[in-house]
Design an enzyme around this catalytic site. Structure first.
Site, PDB file in Angstrom:
ATOM      1  N   GLN A 183      -7.695  -4.237   2.967  1.00 40.31           N
ATOM      2  CA  GLN A 183      -7.972  -3.301   1.873  1.00 40.31           C
ATOM      3  C   GLN A 183      -8.895  -3.998   0.890  1.00 40.31           C
ATOM      4  O   GLN A 183      -8.557  -5.052   0.331  1.00 40.31           O
ATOM      5  CB  GLN A 183      -6.649  -2.924   1.174  1.00 40.31           C
ATOM      6  CG  GLN A 183      -6.794  -1.998  -0.025  1.00 40.31           C
ATOM      7  CD  GLN A 183      -6.619  -0.510   0.310  1.00 40.31           C
ATOM      8  OE1 GLN A 183      -6.332  -0.155   1.466  1.00 40.31           O
ATOM      9  NE2 GLN A 183      -6.786   0.348  -0.667  1.00 40.31           N
TER      10      GLN A 183
ATOM     11  N   ASN B 182       0.830  -1.201   0.000  1.00 41.61           N
ATOM     12  CA  ASN B 182       0.000   0.000   0.000  1.00 41.61           C
ATOM     13  C   ASN B 182       0.877   1.269   0.000  1.00 41.61           C
ATOM     14  O   ASN B 182       2.074   1.190  -0.264  1.00 41.61           O
ATOM     15  CB  ASN B 182      -1.006  -0.009   1.154  1.00 41.61           C
ATOM     16  CG  ASN B 182      -2.339   0.608   0.737  1.00 41.61           C
ATOM     17  OD1 ASN B 182      -2.361   1.651   0.085  1.00 41.61           O
ATOM     18  ND2 ASN B 182      -3.430  -0.036   1.090  1.00 41.61           N
ATOM     19  N   ARG B 183       0.268   2.396   0.312  1.00 42.77           N
ATOM     20  CA  ARG B 183       0.924   3.675   0.018  1.00 42.77           C
ATOM     21  C   ARG B 183       1.700   4.265   1.192  1.00 42.77           C
ATOM     22  O   ARG B 183       1.276   4.143   2.341  1.00 42.77           O
ATOM     23  CB  ARG B 183      -0.144   4.688  -0.429  1.00 42.77           C
ATOM     24  CG  ARG B 183      -0.773   4.285  -1.742  1.00 42.77           C
ATOM     25  CD  ARG B 183      -1.940   5.181  -2.138  1.00 42.77           C
ATOM     26  NE  ARG B 183      -2.355   4.858  -3.497  1.00 42.77           N
ATOM     27  CZ  ARG B 183      -3.137   3.833  -3.817  1.00 42.77           C
ATOM     28  NH1 ARG B 183      -3.611   3.034  -2.883  1.00 42.77           N
ATOM     29  NH2 ARG B 183      -3.428   3.588  -5.075  1.00 42.77           N
TER      30      ARG B 183
ATOM     31  N   ASP C 188     -11.527   1.111  -2.899  1.00 44.07           N
ATOM     32  CA  ASP C 188     -10.069   0.954  -2.814  1.00 44.07           C
ATOM     33  C   ASP C 188      -9.681   1.525  -1.451  1.00 44.07           C
ATOM     34  O   ASP C 188      -8.974   2.518  -1.352  1.00 44.07           O
ATOM     35  CB  ASP C 188      -9.397   1.716  -3.979  1.00 44.07           C
ATOM     36  CG  ASP C 188      -7.920   1.383  -4.115  1.00 44.07           C
ATOM     37  OD1 ASP C 188      -7.436   0.530  -3.345  1.00 44.07           O
ATOM     38  OD2 ASP C 188      -7.259   1.977  -4.981  1.00 44.07           O
TER      39      ASP C 188
ATOM     40  N   GLU D 199      -6.927  -7.434   0.672  1.00 38.82           N
ATOM     41  CA  GLU D 199      -5.510  -7.403   1.041  1.00 38.82           C
ATOM     42  C   GLU D 199      -5.400  -7.169   2.541  1.00 38.82           C
ATOM     43  O   GLU D 199      -5.630  -6.064   3.023  1.00 38.82           O
ATOM     44  CB  GLU D 199      -4.796  -6.277   0.295  1.00 38.82           C
ATOM     45  CG  GLU D 199      -4.932  -6.345  -1.201  1.00 38.82           C
ATOM     46  CD  GLU D 199      -4.571  -5.006  -1.846  1.00 38.82           C
ATOM     47  OE1 GLU D 199      -3.563  -4.392  -1.457  1.00 38.82           O
ATOM     48  OE2 GLU D 199      -5.315  -4.573  -2.729  1.00 38.82           O
TER      49      GLU D 199
ATOM     50  N   HIS E 224      -1.680 -10.108  -2.895  1.00 37.71           N
ATOM     51  CA  HIS E 224      -2.441  -9.239  -3.795  1.00 37.71           C
ATOM     52  C   HIS E 224      -3.216 -10.036  -4.852  1.00 37.71           C
ATOM     53  O   HIS E 224      -3.307  -9.620  -6.009  1.00 37.71           O
ATOM     54  CB  HIS E 224      -1.485  -8.246  -4.452  1.00 37.71           C
ATOM     55  CG  HIS E 224      -2.122  -6.974  -4.891  1.00 37.71           C
ATOM     56  ND1 HIS E 224      -3.011  -6.915  -5.933  1.00 37.71           N
ATOM     57  CD2 HIS E 224      -2.016  -5.713  -4.427  1.00 37.71           C
ATOM     58  CE1 HIS E 224      -3.407  -5.663  -6.085  1.00 37.71           C
ATOM     59  NE2 HIS E 224      -2.820  -4.918  -5.187  1.00 37.71           N
TER      60      HIS E 224
ATOM     61  N   HIS F 292       3.326  -0.167  -2.747  1.00 43.56           N
ATOM     62  CA  HIS F 292       3.758  -1.575  -2.735  1.00 43.56           C
ATOM     63  C   HIS F 292       5.283  -1.730  -2.803  1.00 43.56           C
ATOM     64  O   HIS F 292       5.812  -2.528  -3.583  1.00 43.56           O
ATOM     65  CB  HIS F 292       3.096  -2.352  -3.873  1.00 43.56           C
ATOM     66  CG  HIS F 292       1.604  -2.426  -3.780  1.00 43.56           C
ATOM     67  ND1 HIS F 292       0.906  -2.425  -2.594  1.00 43.56           N
ATOM     68  CD2 HIS F 292       0.638  -2.504  -4.760  1.00 43.56           C
ATOM     69  CE1 HIS F 292      -0.399  -2.496  -2.828  1.00 43.56           C
ATOM     70  NE2 HIS F 292      -0.591  -2.541  -4.134  1.00 43.56           N
TER      71      HIS F 292
ATOM     72  N   TYR G 185      -6.169 -11.160  -7.055  1.00 44.98           N
ATOM     73  CA  TYR G 185      -7.477 -10.710  -7.528  1.00 44.98           C
ATOM     74  C   TYR G 185      -8.355 -11.945  -7.627  1.00 44.98           C
ATOM     75  O   TYR G 185      -8.041 -12.870  -8.378  1.00 44.98           O
ATOM     76  CB  TYR G 185      -7.374 -10.097  -8.920  1.00 44.98           C
ATOM     77  CG  TYR G 185      -6.751  -8.731  -8.962  1.00 44.98           C
ATOM     78  CD1 TYR G 185      -7.545  -7.590  -8.876  1.00 44.98           C
ATOM     79  CD2 TYR G 185      -5.387  -8.576  -9.110  1.00 44.98           C
ATOM     80  CE1 TYR G 185      -6.980  -6.327  -8.932  1.00 44.98           C
ATOM     81  CE2 TYR G 185      -4.814  -7.312  -9.157  1.00 44.98           C
ATOM     82  CZ  TYR G 185      -5.617  -6.192  -9.072  1.00 44.98           C
ATOM     83  OH  TYR G 185      -5.064  -4.946  -9.120  1.00 44.98           O
TER      84      TYR G 185
END
Ligand code: BGC
Length: 352
Positions: A288, A85-86, A253, A316, A182, A111, A184
């Site tokens: 997340q 993440n950020r 998100d 996540e 991560h 990431h 999907y």
């Protein structure tokens, strides 16, 4: 029976920065199969039986290493790190020193930077096709982070159709750390369209709202907002609401606060079409929800299908975004010599 043809292992034999990559298989008595690669310590494929007993691949991904290297979306199935993440402005301060990281997501570091853990070839050890361990040593200064960090990620496939992911790490200097998987998911099967009709429940009362750079600004009760997933609802139900948070992220998100112990699911997803249910359990304080909003449609997935926006959702499990800059968040600081441990389970079943 499956319409999902097997992947071809030789397309995963490649060499990246002098290290060989592979396709690895875990399987159990129930016929479930999990394919992984050491490039990014990542999940490539999850084949689970549906309500008719047919195997369905519920994970998005590519059919070759080349596919992963060329993709717009670099994070399919990977272990994201050293900091998932950020991190705002690609900067944080630790022990009185400023650290500068690559800004690979607008002004943020996302990431772990340009060549984060998703982009590394991990060493591997497979045991009896039910357990694989991946190892990676991230050098002091790699992508701007301090300390030599030894990381281990293991995947175990149980006879109960559960993937158990364990993370361990140790560093020789203080460093922030945040690791997640991560993948999907598409419980109708990857490439079968979008996930909007799938049903989701997130057992969380609070979510982190973000600014225009998707950096958390407040922890907000979900009550009365489109973020309330405490009762199961279709992902589509509120996603198009005229809501500032949904508009700026083009969908979900956002990080939910998880107060559940690992014995209780933090989230559950379900597809009516296949009957497949996914329960997520974790030791992490956050999850997340990302609904694949930023997928471009340029990526052609495993069986030739285009990955358009909302082709998959991620759950996540992780610490909160930007924790190194937010003193009130649960700490992501790993002290020199201390042990980092984290665990997440993805459990598959057929909804009764
Ligand atoms: C982030 C998204 C980002 C995606 C990239 C997610 O964890 O929250 O904003 O686009 O990762 O894969």
């Amino acid at each position: 029976m499956t319409k999902y043809q097997s992947l071809i292992p030789k397309y995963f034999d490649s060499v990246i920065e002098g290290k060989n990559t592979h396709l690895l298989l875990l399987k159990n008595e129930g016929g479930m199969q999990v394919l992984l690669t050491d490039y990014g310590a990542r999940i490539v494929s999850i084949l689970v039986p549906d309500n008719k007993g047919n195997l369905v691949d519920v994970a998005l991904g590519f059919d070759s290493i080349q596919g992963y290297l060329e993709a717009d979306e670099k994070y399919h199935g990977c272990t994201a790190g050293r900091f998932a993440n950020r991190i705002a402005n690609g900067k944080f301060e630790l022990n009185g020193k400023q650290y500068t990281l690559p800004q690979n997501n607008g002004i943020n570091c996302l990431h772990g930077g340009i060549s984060g853990f998703h982009d590394k070839v991990w060493d591997r050890r497979v045991t009896y096709q039910s357990h694989v361990e991946f190892y990676y040593v991230s050098k002091d200064g790699e992508e701007g982070f301090p300390g030599n960090l030894k990381t281990m990620v293991s995947y175990t496939l149980t006879r109960n159709n559960e993937i158990i992911i364990k993370y361990h790490a140790q560093s020789d200097a203080d460093t922030p750390i945040n690791l997640t998987n991560h993948t999907y998911f598409n419980l109708d099967g990857e490439g079968s369209g979008d996930i909007l009709q799938q049903v989701l429940q997130i057992n969380s009362d609070e979510v982190l709202f973000v600014d225009e750079h998707q950096i958390p600004t407040a922890i907000v009760p979900v009550e009365g907002t489109p973020f309330d997933f405490r009762l199961p609802k279709k992902i589509v139900q509120d996603i198009t609401e005229n809501d500032e948070q949904l508009i700026l992220a083009k969908g979900y998100d956002h990080c939910y606060v998880n107060n559940k112990p690992i014995s209780q699911p933090c989230a559950t997803a379900y597809s009516k079409n296949t009957g497949i249910q996914l329960d997520v359990y974790t030791t992490e304080p956050g999850v997340q929800l990302y609904t694949g909003n930023w997928m471009t449609g340029n990526d052609i997935g495993k069986r030739g299908n285009k990955y358009l926006p909302y082709a998959g959702f991620c759950l996540e499990t992780q610490h909160f975004p930007d924790s190194p800059n937010q003193a009130d968040f649960p700490s992501t600081l790993l002290k020199a010599g201390a042990q980092f441990d984290s665990e997440t389970h993805f459990k598959f079943s057929i909804k009764k």
